[in-house]
Design a protein around this motif. Sequence first.
Motif, PDB file in Angstrom:
ATOM      1  N   UNK A   1      17.448  27.587  74.464  1.00  0.00           N
ATOM      2  CA  UNK A   1      16.253  27.651  73.637  1.00  0.00           C
ATOM      3  C   UNK A   1      15.089  27.093  74.448  1.00  0.00           C
ATOM      4  N   UNK A   2      13.888  27.497  74.088  1.00  0.00           N
ATOM      5  CA  UNK A   2      12.693  26.987  74.752  1.00  0.00           C
ATOM      6  C   UNK A   2      11.604  26.754  73.709  1.00  0.00           C
ATOM      7  N   UNK A   3      10.997  25.576  73.702  1.00  0.00           N
ATOM      8  CA  UNK A   3      11.236  24.451  74.601  1.00  0.00           C
ATOM      9  C   UNK A   3      12.671  23.912  74.463  1.00  0.00           C
ATOM     10  N   UNK A   4      13.212  23.337  75.538  1.00  0.00           N
ATOM     11  CA  UNK A   4      14.556  22.754  75.462  1.00  0.00           C
ATOM     12  C   UNK A   4      14.593  21.596  74.469  1.00  0.00           C
TER      13      UNK A   4
ATOM     14  N   UNK B   1      21.429  21.334  73.456  1.00  0.00           N
ATOM     15  CA  UNK B   1      22.381  21.161  74.556  1.00  0.00           C
ATOM     16  C   UNK B   1      23.671  20.516  74.069  1.00  0.00           C
ATOM     17  N   UNK B   2      23.551  19.500  73.225  1.00  0.00           N
ATOM     18  CA  UNK B   2      24.731  18.799  72.722  1.00  0.00           C
ATOM     19  C   UNK B   2      25.611  19.717  71.887  1.00  0.00           C
TER      20      UNK B   2
ATOM     21  N   UNK C   1      18.106  19.826  65.390  1.00  0.00           N
ATOM     22  CA  UNK C   1      17.942  21.167  65.934  1.00  0.00           C
ATOM     23  C   UNK C   1      17.208  22.077  64.956  1.00  0.00           C
ATOM     24  N   UNK C   2      17.556  22.012  63.682  1.00  0.00           N
ATOM     25  CA  UNK C   2      16.881  22.870  62.702  1.00  0.00           C
ATOM     26  C   UNK C   2      15.387  22.546  62.646  1.00  0.00           C
TER      27      UNK C   2
ATOM     28  N   UNK D   1      11.730  29.550  70.849  1.00  0.00           N
ATOM     29  CA  UNK D   1      12.439  30.818  70.956  1.00  0.00           C
ATOM     30  C   UNK D   1      13.888  30.540  71.360  1.00  0.00           C
ATOM     31  N   UNK D   2      14.769  31.427  70.955  1.00  0.00           N
ATOM     32  CA  UNK D   2      16.197  31.294  71.218  1.00  0.00           C
ATOM     33  C   UNK D   2      16.673  32.535  71.978  1.00  0.00           C
TER      34      UNK D   2
END
Length: 282
Positions: free
Chosen positions: A155-158, A163-164, A246-247, A256-257
């Motif tokens: 995803x961006x931005x990270x 990541x987890x 994350x949500x 964006x994903x």
Amino acid sequence: MTMAEQYLMGAATSELDRMLYQGEMFRPEAERLLDRCGPGPGARAADVGCGPLGILDLLSERVGPGGEVVGLDVQPEMLRLARSLVAERRLDNVRLVEGDAADTAEDKGGFDFVHTRLVLMNVPHSGAVLSAMVALARPGGTIAVQDVDWVTRVCDPPHPAWTALVDLVTELWRLNGMDVHLGRRLPGLLRAAGLVDIGVDAGIRVFQQGHPYHTLLADRAELCRAALVERGLTGHAELDRLTGELRAHLAQPDTVVVHPVLFQAWGRLPGDRGRAAHRPGH
């Protein structure tokens, strides 16, 4: 252990709805695959792990009234909806069979075209399923597989929560004998299974806020909650924190994903080319 026990996403109503949506979303990719290697009029085709619909409707149209399509799935919940949809859409040349592809009584060597989508990555006995698919094909028949590779799952931005959760689900799949990077290995797997004339293609999708698949990683983690906790990979509170963070990040308009890359690979069982897939011009 059966495929149903190992399918960590389950077969609840929400998951059935997601699979129907997924099938419609990836319809253009499936049509391109069938243009390349699919069956023609009068052929016999099988869709292994068809779920509530898979590509049964596309295959039904391709083989026509003189052909037959067999949809195979191990989960009764999937097939109940499939039967309803097959009847509703009047797919009279489609027959549904309950059973594990690796242990099916279906006609060995009797199919011109055998397909599966997003099954091999989600079962621990992917090698046995692929071997069973090859066994179903007649000499000259075609095997086609669609599956993903998480190499592009970003995803961006990270965000650390993204990541987890990717790491958690990846490890859960590994512990259950599965591989989230299986997509890239499909051509080699088909060649190792004895197929020839191997072809491969791949495509990537990107999702923005409002698309149902924009939150798919968080949704998947929730669906796998029991397995993640049982394996000792995380706790309920930690999972709540990660999915919540994350949500919130995904709710930002600029996030964006990138979806896992969808690989398509196909090959031919050596033998009589004339009976392979009855494709126009084959």
